[in-house]
Design an enzyme around this catalytic site. Structure first.
Site, PDB file in Angstrom:
ATOM      1  N   LYS A 124      -6.645  -0.921  11.877  1.00 38.20           N
ATOM      2  CA  LYS A 124      -6.107  -1.345  10.571  1.00 38.20           C
ATOM      3  C   LYS A 124      -4.867  -0.513  10.257  1.00 38.20           C
ATOM      4  O   LYS A 124      -3.856  -1.027   9.764  1.00 38.20           O
ATOM      5  CB  LYS A 124      -7.183  -1.169   9.498  1.00 38.20           C
ATOM      6  CG  LYS A 124      -6.831  -1.738   8.142  1.00 38.20           C
ATOM      7  CD  LYS A 124      -6.082  -0.780   7.239  1.00 38.20           C
ATOM      8  CE  LYS A 124      -5.883  -1.370   5.851  1.00 38.20           C
ATOM      9  NZ  LYS A 124      -5.024  -0.543   4.996  1.00 38.20           N
ATOM     10  N   HIS A 181      -2.074  10.538   0.187  1.00 45.05           N
ATOM     11  CA  HIS A 181      -2.344   9.416  -0.709  1.00 45.05           C
ATOM     12  C   HIS A 181      -2.271   9.856  -2.156  1.00 45.05           C
ATOM     13  O   HIS A 181      -1.725   9.158  -3.001  1.00 45.05           O
ATOM     14  CB  HIS A 181      -3.754   8.866  -0.436  1.00 45.05           C
ATOM     15  CG  HIS A 181      -3.767   7.827   0.635  1.00 45.05           C
ATOM     16  ND1 HIS A 181      -4.236   6.571   0.442  1.00 45.05           N
ATOM     17  CD2 HIS A 181      -3.341   7.861   1.912  1.00 45.05           C
ATOM     18  CE1 HIS A 181      -4.115   5.869   1.559  1.00 45.05           C
ATOM     19  NE2 HIS A 181      -3.574   6.654   2.465  1.00 45.05           N
ATOM     20  N   GLU A 231       0.841  -1.204   0.000  1.00 45.26           N
ATOM     21  CA  GLU A 231       0.000   0.000   0.000  1.00 45.26           C
ATOM     22  C   GLU A 231       0.871   1.247   0.000  1.00 45.26           C
ATOM     23  O   GLU A 231       1.764   1.385   0.846  1.00 45.26           O
ATOM     24  CB  GLU A 231      -0.901  -0.015   1.251  1.00 45.26           C
ATOM     25  CG  GLU A 231      -1.866   1.149   1.305  1.00 45.26           C
ATOM     26  CD  GLU A 231      -2.813   1.079   2.507  1.00 45.26           C
ATOM     27  OE1 GLU A 231      -3.096  -0.044   2.995  1.00 45.26           O
ATOM     28  OE2 GLU A 231      -3.244   2.152   2.964  1.00 45.26           O
TER      29      GLU A 231
HETATM   30  C1  MEV Z   1      -5.315   3.266   5.512  1.00 47.14           C
HETATM   31  O1  MEV Z   1      -4.653   2.090   5.072  1.00 47.14           O
HETATM   32  C2  MEV Z   1      -5.249   3.383   7.009  1.00 47.14           C
HETATM   33  C3  MEV Z   1      -6.014   4.546   7.614  1.00 47.14           C
HETATM   34  O2  MEV Z   1      -7.379   4.490   7.195  1.00 47.14           O
HETATM   35  C4  MEV Z   1      -5.916   4.400   9.101  1.00 47.14           C
HETATM   36  C5  MEV Z   1      -6.788   5.375   9.881  1.00 47.14           C
HETATM   37  O3  MEV Z   1      -7.827   5.803   9.354  1.00 47.14           O
HETATM   38  O4  MEV Z   1      -6.410   5.652  11.029  1.00 47.14           O
HETATM   39  C6  MEV Z   1      -5.486   5.848   7.138  1.00 47.14           C
END
Ligand code: MEV
Length: 442
Positions: free
Chosen positions: A283, A396, A87
């Site tokens: 996550k 991102h 990712e």
């Molecule tokens: C993306 O892989 C992980 C996030 O969604 C974690 C979060 O929202 O704290 C950015």
């Protein structure tokens, strides 16, 4: 049901034979796919054989990016951390958080326990209090009979540290469990624990056969299964950071330190009270944790399932990280169970996992627990910092832009112009392609 998509004896085919069968029966362009799959074979046959040995029916390798997050200062020691993740933004975010905390005292860690767990599930039709009465003797026999298996581990400072009887007869008739605790030092210990548990099971059967004056029912113990538990709440590490609120500095969008600290703390509280947010929040933590667990040849499925059970230990799924602001000090920490190893399993067999451990200074299991927990905390800090300041898409989008530009083979000059152009625009594959086409006809 037999048809051209089913086969018997697949595992007996050679690697080329397996590929030939799969490309001919499942792909439209067999020759091309065959070439593609073979192109990922390791050029060194010995290395390829090692990789093939990790699994079954292997036909090729599945490449994943292997990246580095430098500048992690953990308990005063500096690490450059290897991460395997597909990712975008994750490694960049971990590195940015490492750098941020490097100048604010670094990360601190604490090992809160290293106990692993295993269970023998069995049914016994005798009287529960009689079983509890016999249990001190049973425990002695189980430990004694397992000695040939535990002696080496004991020499390394580990072994069986506890054996208890659990009564589950209220949930299911005649159901009991032997729950055992283990110290496995630098190994994850799965094989060791499972071997000891299977030995426990046969010792238990033998105990009831040999014990004097038991009824026929009492002699009949039914072993259901013997297996380690991946839930290891007492194999626990804490990673933390702290600094005075004003030392947090200024954030994007002109957000001052006090506002940031309060928004950040509230974001962690939200993850603590709302399972929908907690799942995404955790996550993000596992983005960092899994990447290091994979890079060091450890079992990410075990780490994930344990972490999620731990997050739900009071009956509700909650944030694994915590934040407080007290007397003007911002404190952020993560408690996470991590049953990992630095010897055994893939750790020294996988050619790159071995390099990862070397890069980290060949740590023991406790040191690796500290490193992995820290990366999880750093990842969480970076994600929540973005969320409460610029929003997640900005970072991102930058990475996405670079991926699309690379895919479209943009030159250095085109990349520079694209970065300026897309600084305030939405990045999509078609918008970047159109932009490049515009540049290329100039
Ligand atoms: C993306 O892989 C992980 C996030 O969604 C974690 C979060 O929202 O704290 C950015």
């Amino acid at each position: 049901m037999q048809n051209e998509k089913t086969i018997s004896g697949f595992s007996k085919l050679s690697k080329r034979g397996k590929i030939k069968w799969v490309v001919e029966n499942f792909f439209k362009d067999p020759e091309h796919v065959m070439k593609d799959l073979i192109s990922y074979w390791h050029h060194d046959e010995d290395q390829q054989q090692i990789l093939d040995g990790f699994s079954e029916n292997t036909i090729s390798n599945f490449p994943m990016p292997y990246g580095l997050a430098p500048n992690f200062v953990i308990d005063g020691k500096t690490y450059c951390v290897p991460m395997v993740i597909e990712e975008s933004s994750v490694v960049a975010a971990a590195s940015a958080a490492a750098k941020f905390w490097m100048s604010r005292g670094g990360f601190k860690t604490e090992i809160l326990g290293t106990t692993k767990v295993g269970q023998v599930h069995f049914k016994w039709e005798g009287n529960t209090s009689k079983l509890y009465g016999l249990f001190p003797e049973i425990r002695k026999v189980l430990i004694e009979n397992a000695k040939p298996l535990t002696v080496n581990m004991e020499n390394r400072g580990g072994g069986i540290t506890g054996v208890e009887l659990i009564d589950l007869t209220d949930e299911e008739p005649h159901l009991f469990q032997i729950r055992a605790q283990f110290e496995t030092v630098d190994s994850m210990g799965a094989n060791f624990i499972n071997s000891v548990l299977e030995q426990f099971a046969s010792s238990l059967e033998q105990f009831f056969l040999d014990y004097p004056n038991l009824s026929d029912d009492e002699r009949d113990v039914l072993i259901i299964m013997s297996i380690l538990s991946n839930y290891t709440p007492d194999c626990l590490v804490r990673a933390s950071v702290e600094c005075k609120v004003e030392e947090l500095g200024k954030f994007k969008g002109g957000i001052d330190a006090e506002t940031f600290a309060e928004k950040f703390r509230t974001a962690i509280t939200i993850a603590n009270i709302d399972p929908y947010r907690a799942t995404t929040h955790n996550k993000g933590i596992f983005n960092g944790i899994d990447a290091v667990v994979l890079a060091t040849g450890n079992d990410f499925r075990a780490i994930e399932s344990c972490g999620h059970t731990f997050a739900a230990r009071d009956g509700q799924y909650r944030s694994l990280s915590h934040c407080e602001i007290k007397d003007g000090v911002f404190r952020f920490w993560l408690d996470i169970p991590l049953a990992i190893g630095t010897v055994g399993g893939l750790t020294k067999l996988h050619p790159i996992a071995k390099r990862s451990l070397e890069l980290l200074g060949n740590p023991g299991a406790e040191e690796l627990m500290r490193i992995i927990a820290t990366v999880g905390l750093a990842q969480n800090f970076a994600a929540v910092r973005s969320l409460v300041t610029t929003g997640i898409q900005q970072g991102h989008m930058k990475m996405h832009l670079m991926n699309v530009l690379n895919h479209l083979q943009a030159t250095e000059q085109e990349i520079k112009e694209a970065i300026v152009h897309f600084s305030d625009k939405v990045v999509s594959f078609s918008s970047v392609r159109e932009f490049l086409q515009g540049l290329r006809v100039r």
